[in-house]
Write a protein that holds these residues in place. Structure first.
Motif, PDB file in Angstrom:
ATOM      1  N   ASN A  82       0.490  -1.238   0.086  1.00  0.00           N
ATOM      2  CA  ASN A  82      -0.286   0.207   0.438  1.00  0.00           C
ATOM      3  C   ASN A  82       1.190   1.460  -0.010  1.00  0.00           C
ATOM      4  OD1 ASN A  82      -2.606  -1.182  -0.116  1.00  0.00           O
ATOM      5  ND2 ASN A  82      -2.190  -1.643   1.968  1.00  0.00           N
ATOM      6  N   HIS A 189     -11.011 -13.082  10.572  1.00  0.00           N
ATOM      7  CA  HIS A 189     -10.780 -11.197  10.569  1.00  0.00           C
ATOM      8  C   HIS A 189     -10.237 -12.123   8.464  1.00  0.00           C
ATOM      9  CE1 HIS A 189     -10.870 -10.110  14.033  1.00  0.00           C
ATOM     10  NE2 HIS A 189     -10.478  -8.716  13.761  1.00  0.00           N
ATOM     11  N   MET A 192     -12.716 -10.980   6.364  1.00  0.00           N
ATOM     12  CA  MET A 192     -13.683 -10.197   5.561  1.00  0.00           C
ATOM     13  C   MET A 192     -12.461 -10.295   4.047  1.00  0.00           C
ATOM     14  SD  MET A 192     -14.972  -7.621   7.047  1.00  0.00           S
ATOM     15  CE  MET A 192     -14.450  -5.763   7.530  1.00  0.00           C
ATOM     16  N   GLU A 193     -11.406 -10.389   3.720  1.00  0.00           N
ATOM     17  CA  GLU A 193     -11.800 -10.788   2.223  1.00  0.00           C
ATOM     18  C   GLU A 193     -12.403 -10.382   1.025  1.00  0.00           C
ATOM     19  OE1 GLU A 193      -8.369 -13.218   1.383  1.00  0.00           O
ATOM     20  OE2 GLU A 193      -7.057 -12.674   2.933  1.00  0.00           O
ATOM     21  N   THR A 197     -15.202  -3.581  -1.813  1.00  0.00           N
ATOM     22  CA  THR A 197     -14.244  -2.416  -1.774  1.00  0.00           C
ATOM     23  C   THR A 197     -14.724  -1.287  -2.925  1.00  0.00           C
ATOM     24  OG1 THR A 197     -12.479  -4.108  -2.234  1.00  0.00           O
ATOM     25  CG2 THR A 197     -12.621  -4.513  -0.057  1.00  0.00           C
ATOM     26  N   GLU A 202      -6.352   0.919  -2.323  1.00  0.00           N
ATOM     27  CA  GLU A 202      -5.808   0.145  -1.249  1.00  0.00           C
ATOM     28  C   GLU A 202      -6.480  -1.153  -1.108  1.00  0.00           C
ATOM     29  OE1 GLU A 202      -6.929  -0.413   3.885  1.00  0.00           O
ATOM     30  OE2 GLU A 202      -7.273   2.247   2.765  1.00  0.00           O
ATOM     31  N   ARG A 203      -4.979  -2.347  -0.555  1.00  0.00           N
ATOM     32  CA  ARG A 203      -4.975  -3.723  -0.823  1.00  0.00           C
ATOM     33  C   ARG A 203      -5.475  -4.153   0.331  1.00  0.00           C
ATOM     34  NH1 ARG A 203       0.197  -3.622  -4.830  1.00  0.00           N
ATOM     35  NH2 ARG A 203      -0.660  -2.861  -6.485  1.00  0.00           N
ATOM     36  N   ILE A 204      -5.987  -5.343   0.734  1.00  0.00           N
ATOM     37  CA  ILE A 204      -6.525  -5.777   1.810  1.00  0.00           C
ATOM     38  C   ILE A 204      -5.215  -6.364   2.437  1.00  0.00           C
ATOM     39  CG2 ILE A 204      -7.512  -7.846   3.203  1.00  0.00           C
ATOM     40  CD1 ILE A 204     -10.607  -7.568   0.894  1.00  0.00           C
ATOM     41  N   GLN A 205      -3.992  -6.653   3.828  1.00  0.00           N
ATOM     42  CA  GLN A 205      -3.685  -6.802   4.333  1.00  0.00           C
ATOM     43  C   GLN A 205      -3.639  -8.542   5.379  1.00  0.00           C
ATOM     44  OE1 GLN A 205       0.039  -4.966   4.298  1.00  0.00           O
ATOM     45  NE2 GLN A 205      -1.712  -4.681   2.977  1.00  0.00           N
ATOM     46  N   TRP A 207      -3.840 -11.137   6.867  1.00  0.00           N
ATOM     47  CA  TRP A 207      -4.377 -10.828   9.234  1.00  0.00           C
ATOM     48  C   TRP A 207      -3.514 -11.624  10.099  1.00  0.00           C
ATOM     49  CZ3 TRP A 207      -6.632  -7.572  11.767  1.00  0.00           C
ATOM     50  CH2 TRP A 207      -7.244  -6.052  10.913  1.00  0.00           C
ATOM     51  N   ASP A 258     -15.777  -4.351  11.899  1.00  0.00           N
ATOM     52  CA  ASP A 258     -16.121  -5.731  11.619  1.00  0.00           C
ATOM     53  C   ASP A 258     -16.656  -6.057  12.273  1.00  0.00           C
ATOM     54  OD1 ASP A 258     -14.100  -4.357   9.758  1.00  0.00           O
ATOM     55  OD2 ASP A 258     -12.500  -5.553  10.425  1.00  0.00           O
TER      56      ASP A 258
END
Length: 325
Positions: A82, A189, A192-193, A197, A202-205, A207, A258
């Protein structure tokens, strides 16, 4: 017009000036909502986010350094994947100073910082229909993720905590998720992917227990409180969870973070169970709490249905706006 870059952490005087701008703007733009809390504002300004490097500016007329006309806060992501983008946490102008070029001057300074740091985009969350939307669209921002704020009233009489569906157990954790449960919570978590979005850069990190704890610790370090309710299986899997944050534990408002149900466990009412149990737990622990608010993407029909069943009402539209630099 003078744009002043704040040193980190800002002084008490700078925090008070920042809070005064936000309070004046909120009184005009969102008079139906509680005013900003000093605990929350000071925490966000003084405690460095774990995800990136902050940059803060104030705007003052006639060479003033008190920041009485406007403020801007930027988060330049440093996490892997990111470093090409950033998030504009706030760009607010005091109502009496609007239409005088204050917002434009702040945005130009933000833009300079972004370009100097090699960023190719930046995003911001904006209320729809407000002055921020009109300003952002004039600057070239586009709405890449339409959402809305939903709110639930918390009654003075503490509701009875919800029960878990058969085959599950509800656990409540205050602050950090216990270390023994952190790997299972981090795995949940990851579900959540599949959350919407839009077209965000911004890219999902990924977990991990460490990332989970670091983000939860940030809430605590900023003076807030965090509560997690999880539905767990006999085998030790976190099948669903929900999180609530009180930015000011003495305040009357909380933010629902979340709420996730792992795909293999959907269809059993776990989303409703953890959220209802959470509301009861939060009300019991914080007698002054009267409002829980959350954002949900317009395309997230299942979560909107869960919220409606629990008594959440739609307050107003918001959107993640983004601009390519």
């Amino acid at each position: 017009m003078m744009i002043h870059s704040l040193a980190l952490p800002p002084s008490d005087t700078e925090v008070d000036a920042w809070l005064a701008v936000l309070t004046a703007a909120a009184a005009v733009d969102r008079p139906q909502l509680p005013p900003p809390s000093r605990v929350e504002v000071a925490g966000r300004l003084r405690v460095t986010p774990v995800r990136g490097r902050p940059a803060l500016w104030t705007a003052g007329a006639n060479g003033s350094r008190d920041g009485g006309d406007g403020v801007a806060g930027l988060l330049l992501f440093t996490e892997e994947g990111n470093t090409h983008t950033a998030f504009l946490d706030v760009l607010t102008v005091r109502p009496g100073a609007r239409r005088r070029g204050v917002g434009t001057a702040l945005w130009e300074r933000v833009r300079e910082e972004l370009l100097a740091d090699g960023r190719t985009s930046v995003a911001v969350m904006l209320d729809l229909g407000g002055p921020g939307q009109a300003f952002a669209e004039a600057m070239g921002f586009e709405n890449v993720l339409p959402m809305a704020w939903y709110a639930q009233d918390v009654p003075a009489d503490v509701p009875v905590p919800a029960q878990a569906p058969p085959g599950y157990e509800l656990h409540t954790w205050h602050g950090l998720v216990p270390a023994a449960w952190a790997p299972a919570a981090a795995a949940a978590h990851a579900a959540m992917e599949d959350a919407p979005t839009g077209d965000m850069d911004e890219r999902i990190q990924t977990w991990t227990p460490e990332r989970l704890h670091s983000l939860q610790q940030l809430v605590l370090d900023r003076g807030g409180e965090m509560i997690t309710v999880a539905a767990v299986t006999p085998g030790g899997e976190v099948a669903a969870y929900t999180e609530i944050v009180l930015p000011d534990p003495e305040g009357t408002s909380a933010v629902q973070y979340d709420t996730v149900v792992v795909p293999a466990h959907r269809g059993h009412g776990l989303g409703r169970a953890v959220k209802a149990h959470m509301a009861a737990q939060a009300a019991a622990r914080h007698p002054r709490l009267r409002r829980i608010a959350t954002t949900v993407a317009d395309e997230n029909g299942p979560m909107r249905a869960v919220n409606e069943a629990l008594g959440y009402r739609r307050e107003h539209g918001v959107g993640i706006y983004q601009i390519k630099l």
